[in-house]
Motif scaffolding. Structure first.
Motif, PDB file in Angstrom:
ATOM      1  N   ARG B 178       0.823  -1.208   0.000  1.00 11.84           N
ATOM      2  CA  ARG B 178       0.000   0.000   0.000  1.00 11.84           C
ATOM      3  C   ARG B 178       0.862   1.265   0.000  1.00 11.84           C
ATOM      4  O   ARG B 178       0.401   2.336  -0.386  1.00 11.84           O
ATOM      5  CB  ARG B 178      -0.937  -0.062   1.211  1.00 11.84           C
ATOM      6  CG  ARG B 178      -2.070   0.893   1.213  1.00 11.84           C
ATOM      7  CD  ARG B 178      -2.980   0.738   0.006  1.00 11.84           C
ATOM      8  NE  ARG B 178      -3.906   1.859  -0.022  1.00 11.84           N
ATOM      9  CZ  ARG B 178      -3.639   3.018  -0.620  1.00 11.84           C
ATOM     10  NH1 ARG B 178      -2.505   3.189  -1.246  1.00 11.84           N
ATOM     11  NH2 ARG B 178      -4.512   4.010  -0.594  1.00 11.84           N
ATOM     12  N   PRO B 182      -1.588   2.053  -5.646  1.00 12.92           N
ATOM     13  CA  PRO B 182      -2.939   2.531  -5.374  1.00 12.92           C
ATOM     14  C   PRO B 182      -3.798   1.374  -4.846  1.00 12.92           C
ATOM     15  O   PRO B 182      -3.474   0.213  -5.048  1.00 12.92           O
ATOM     16  CB  PRO B 182      -3.433   3.000  -6.740  1.00 12.92           C
ATOM     17  CG  PRO B 182      -2.602   2.269  -7.729  1.00 12.92           C
ATOM     18  CD  PRO B 182      -1.283   2.025  -7.081  1.00 12.92           C
ATOM     19  N   ASP B 328       3.304   7.826  -6.902  1.00 16.00           N
ATOM     20  CA  ASP B 328       2.938   7.934  -5.495  1.00 16.00           C
ATOM     21  C   ASP B 328       1.483   7.491  -5.433  1.00 16.00           C
ATOM     22  O   ASP B 328       0.688   7.885  -6.284  1.00 16.00           O
ATOM     23  CB  ASP B 328       3.087   9.397  -5.062  1.00 16.00           C
ATOM     24  CG  ASP B 328       2.871   9.555  -3.567  1.00 16.00           C
ATOM     25  OD1 ASP B 328       3.812   9.956  -2.883  1.00 16.00           O
ATOM     26  OD2 ASP B 328       1.749   9.247  -3.082  1.00 16.00           O
ATOM     27  N   PRO B 329       1.118   6.670  -4.450  1.00 13.69           N
ATOM     28  CA  PRO B 329      -0.272   6.202  -4.405  1.00 13.69           C
ATOM     29  C   PRO B 329      -1.282   7.341  -4.334  1.00 13.69           C
ATOM     30  O   PRO B 329      -2.463   7.144  -4.609  1.00 13.69           O
ATOM     31  CB  PRO B 329      -0.329   5.336  -3.140  1.00 13.69           C
ATOM     32  CG  PRO B 329       1.076   5.032  -2.783  1.00 13.69           C
ATOM     33  CD  PRO B 329       1.943   6.104  -3.372  1.00 13.69           C
ATOM     34  N   SER B 330      -0.809   8.552  -3.982  1.00 16.48           N
ATOM     35  CA  SER B 330      -1.748   9.678  -3.912  1.00 16.48           C
ATOM     36  C   SER B 330      -1.904  10.362  -5.277  1.00 16.48           C
ATOM     37  O   SER B 330      -2.689  11.304  -5.409  1.00 16.48           O
ATOM     38  CB  SER B 330      -1.275  10.689  -2.870  1.00 16.48           C
ATOM     39  OG  SER B 330      -0.071  11.275  -3.310  1.00 16.48           O
ATOM     40  N   ASP B 331      -1.168   9.905  -6.301  1.00 24.10           N
ATOM     41  CA  ASP B 331      -1.389  10.455  -7.645  1.00 24.10           C
ATOM     42  C   ASP B 331      -2.804  10.081  -8.110  1.00 24.10           C
ATOM     43  O   ASP B 331      -3.451   9.207  -7.539  1.00 24.10           O
ATOM     44  CB  ASP B 331      -0.376   9.845  -8.635  1.00 24.10           C
ATOM     45  CG  ASP B 331       1.055  10.302  -8.361  1.00 24.10           C
ATOM     46  OD1 ASP B 331       1.236  11.396  -7.809  1.00 24.10           O
ATOM     47  OD2 ASP B 331       1.984   9.545  -8.706  1.00 24.10           O
ATOM     48  N   ASP B 332      -3.270  10.719  -9.194  1.00 27.82           N
ATOM     49  CA  ASP B 332      -4.559  10.316  -9.778  1.00 27.82           C
ATOM     50  C   ASP B 332      -4.357   8.975 -10.477  1.00 27.82           C
ATOM     51  O   ASP B 332      -3.409   8.820 -11.250  1.00 27.82           O
ATOM     52  CB  ASP B 332      -5.027  11.346 -10.807  1.00 27.82           C
ATOM     53  CG  ASP B 332      -5.332  12.677 -10.136  1.00 27.82           C
ATOM     54  OD1 ASP B 332      -5.779  12.655  -8.975  1.00 27.82           O
ATOM     55  OD2 ASP B 332      -5.085  13.718 -10.773  1.00 27.82           O
ATOM     56  N   ARG B 350       0.173  12.626 -12.629  1.00 30.78           N
ATOM     57  CA  ARG B 350       0.494  13.775 -11.775  1.00 30.78           C
ATOM     58  C   ARG B 350       0.372  15.014 -12.633  1.00 30.78           C
ATOM     59  O   ARG B 350       1.064  15.133 -13.643  1.00 30.78           O
ATOM     60  CB  ARG B 350       1.912  13.637 -11.196  1.00 30.78           C
ATOM     61  CG  ARG B 350       2.136  14.446  -9.940  1.00 30.78           C
ATOM     62  CD  ARG B 350       3.476  14.085  -9.318  1.00 30.78           C
ATOM     63  NE  ARG B 350       3.543  12.657  -9.019  1.00 30.78           N
ATOM     64  CZ  ARG B 350       4.694  11.979  -8.909  1.00 30.78           C
ATOM     65  NH1 ARG B 350       5.839  12.583  -9.088  1.00 30.78           N
ATOM     66  NH2 ARG B 350       4.683  10.692  -8.621  1.00 30.78           N
TER      67      ARG B 350
END
Lengths: 105, 398
Positions: B178, B182, B328-332, B350
């Motif tokens: 994780r 994603p 990064d897992p927080s990217d779209d 990104r």
């Protein structure tokens, strides 16, 4: 043509295309390099990936898994991670068909 | 340049040594390894070697005679202890002088410091010696606990299941991987393991191992206890950056892989290098190989900056995962295909540009994906999602 196996219609392999075929008990990669047909081993000598899933670039086939490069002309490793070359086979085009012959090296 | 010392003989160091000779370097060449074994390739240690499909000879980075042929002085079992201007001291007292050096010391595993952490039957997996012990343990043990659901831990879990062992994976976060993937992709990997019979426990914090000299169970913070007769710990790695006075963050290099110390380059896990405006340290095999080769060329005068994209692969059961770029897992996240079928691509966007892609089951898309990531391509997410749009064509701007 004794010792040659009919493997593919030449039309089915436009420039830039790759196809793996069975010939003489081996899996052979048929490549159309700018109109010239080449045949080398189809299984990457690094981790056995099917090179037909790769692409032709600068006279080489690029493996899709770890991007090893083999010369379509000589079978040599042009870039790792593979270290062993691919075998090279005789190949002929006659009557619109591609024939794979004996191993050259 | 008449003398080069390469400190570290894993894939980065060996690639550098070979590239120096391939590039015409004719001077003294020292390759220094802390380990006793001939330099070997690490990825098979958690894959084919662990499964007994590959032997120790199969995984050598070069044969013994290759070193002689390339006139590489191998120093095995000789950890470098002090690095000074123009020379390195090895354990045993030898001092090797150099004009240029490559620091390729790699990383070491983070230890899990809990009560019982030193019981027999508890394994780590980094070196061939570790892998020998683990391979033997996999033969004898019936119940394996894997602590840490990263790539190595998951590969070990897959190998254990394929050897018919009862296998438990304990992961600290909500899903394995994780930290890097994603949720859709992480869930798909979790499901793959569960389908193969792995018992996966998430949000698991290991507080102790228990046993009678040999490990018999693992205890979690929430009080649950799982029996096991072998445990494998994979909870991350730390760079071996002590020779240059590092602080555990790796050794910062410029775009030519030069450290701040004159004449000394760094490559592989230990190097923190510039990538798209960040300074990143990435523990991938392919980066180690590529930076090793690059550093060799830079020593020989090549002035092109290092700009290759990161890439990794992981084999688990019959599925190969590939990961391109540095997301990064927080990217779209945009997904093509169905993660549940292990035939999918997750794009990391990104600011609209493709920063990374994680994929399984799609070898034909690999080279196009790598191009799209290299290009930081900006493509309509609907086209990325649609199976009707050829990635090969998109990657060639068609």
């Amino acid at each position: 043509m004794e010792g040659y196996t009919d493997v593919l219609s030449a039309q089915a392999l436009p420039p830039g295309a790759l196809q793996s075929v069975h010939a003489g008990g081996e899996l052979v990669l048929i490549a159309n390099l700018d109109g010239e047909i080449h045949a080398i081993g189809a299984t990457c000598t690094h981790e056995q990936e099917d090179l037909a899933d790769g692409e032709i670039e600068d006279g080489c086939v690029v493996c899709p898994m770890h991007f090893a490069r083999f010369s379509l002309e000589t079978g040599d490793v042009i870039e790792g991670p593979a270290t062993k070359p691919e075998p090279v086979y005789d190949v002929r085009v006659e009557g619109g068909r591609i024939f794979v012959g004996p191993r050259r090296r | 340049m008449r003398s080069v010392a390469i400190i570290g003989a894993s894939v980065a160091g060996v690639a550098a040594a070979k590239a120096l000779r391939a590039g015409g370097y004719d001077g003294d060449l020292h390759l220094i390894s802390a380990e006793q074994e001939l330099p070997y390739d690490r990825p098979p240690l958690s894959k084919g070697y662990l499964l007994g499909q590959q032997s120790e000879d199969d995984i050598l980075l070069a044969r013994r005679e290759d070193y002689a042929e390339l006139r590489i002085h191998l120093h095995l079992g000789a950890p470098a202890q002090v690095l000074e201007r123009g020379a390195v001291w090895l354990a045993g007292g030898e001092r090797i002088r150099f004009e240029r050096a490559l620091l390729a010391t790699g990383s070491r595993l983070r230890r899990l410091d809990v009560p019982g952490g030193d019981l027999s039957g508890i394994h780590y997996l980094r070196t061939l010696q570790d892998a020998r012990a683990l391979r033997a343990a996999l033969g004898e043990a019936e119940r394996i606990a894997v602590v840490g659901g990263g790539f190595i831990g998951l590969e070990v879990a897959a190998a254990a299941r394929q050897s018919g062992k009862e296998t438990l994976v304990l992961e600290a976060m909500q899903a394995p991987l994780r930290r890097v993937l994603p949720p859709q992709a992480a869930r798909a990997i979790a499901a793959l393991h569960e389908r193969h019979g792995v018992h996966l426990v998430v949000q698991a914090q290991v507080v102790a191992f228990e046993g009678d000299g040999h490990v018999r169970s693992v205890l979690l913070a929430n009080g649950s206890r799982f029996p096991c007769d072998a445990a494998v710990i994979g909870v991350g790695a730390l760079p071996n950056d002590g020779l240059l006075g590092g602080n555990g963050q790796g050794v910062l290099v410029d775009k030519h892989l030069r450290t701040a110390a004159e004449g000394i380059y760094a490559a592989g896990d230990v190097a923190r290098f510039p990538y798209r405006g960040m300074a990143v340290r990435i523990e991938h095999w392919d980066i180690a190989r590529a930076t090793g080769e690059y550093a060799a060329r830079a020593m020989l005068g090549d002035t092109a900056p290092y700009d290759a994209s990161p890439f990794l692969w992981s084999d688990q059961y019959d599925v190969t995962f590939q990961y391109f770029g540095h997301g990064d897992p927080s990217d779209d996240i945009v997904v093509r295909g169905d993660p549940a079928t292990q035939n999918f691509i997750a794009f990391f966007l990104r600011e609209g540009a493709i920063a990374a892609a994680f994929t399984a089951g799609r070898p034909r898309d690999a080279l196009p994906l790598r191009r799209l990531v290299d290009q930081a391509a900006v493509i309509d997410p609907r086209a990325l999602q649609s199976e009707d749009v050829s990635l090969r064509r998109l990657s060639r701007g068609e």
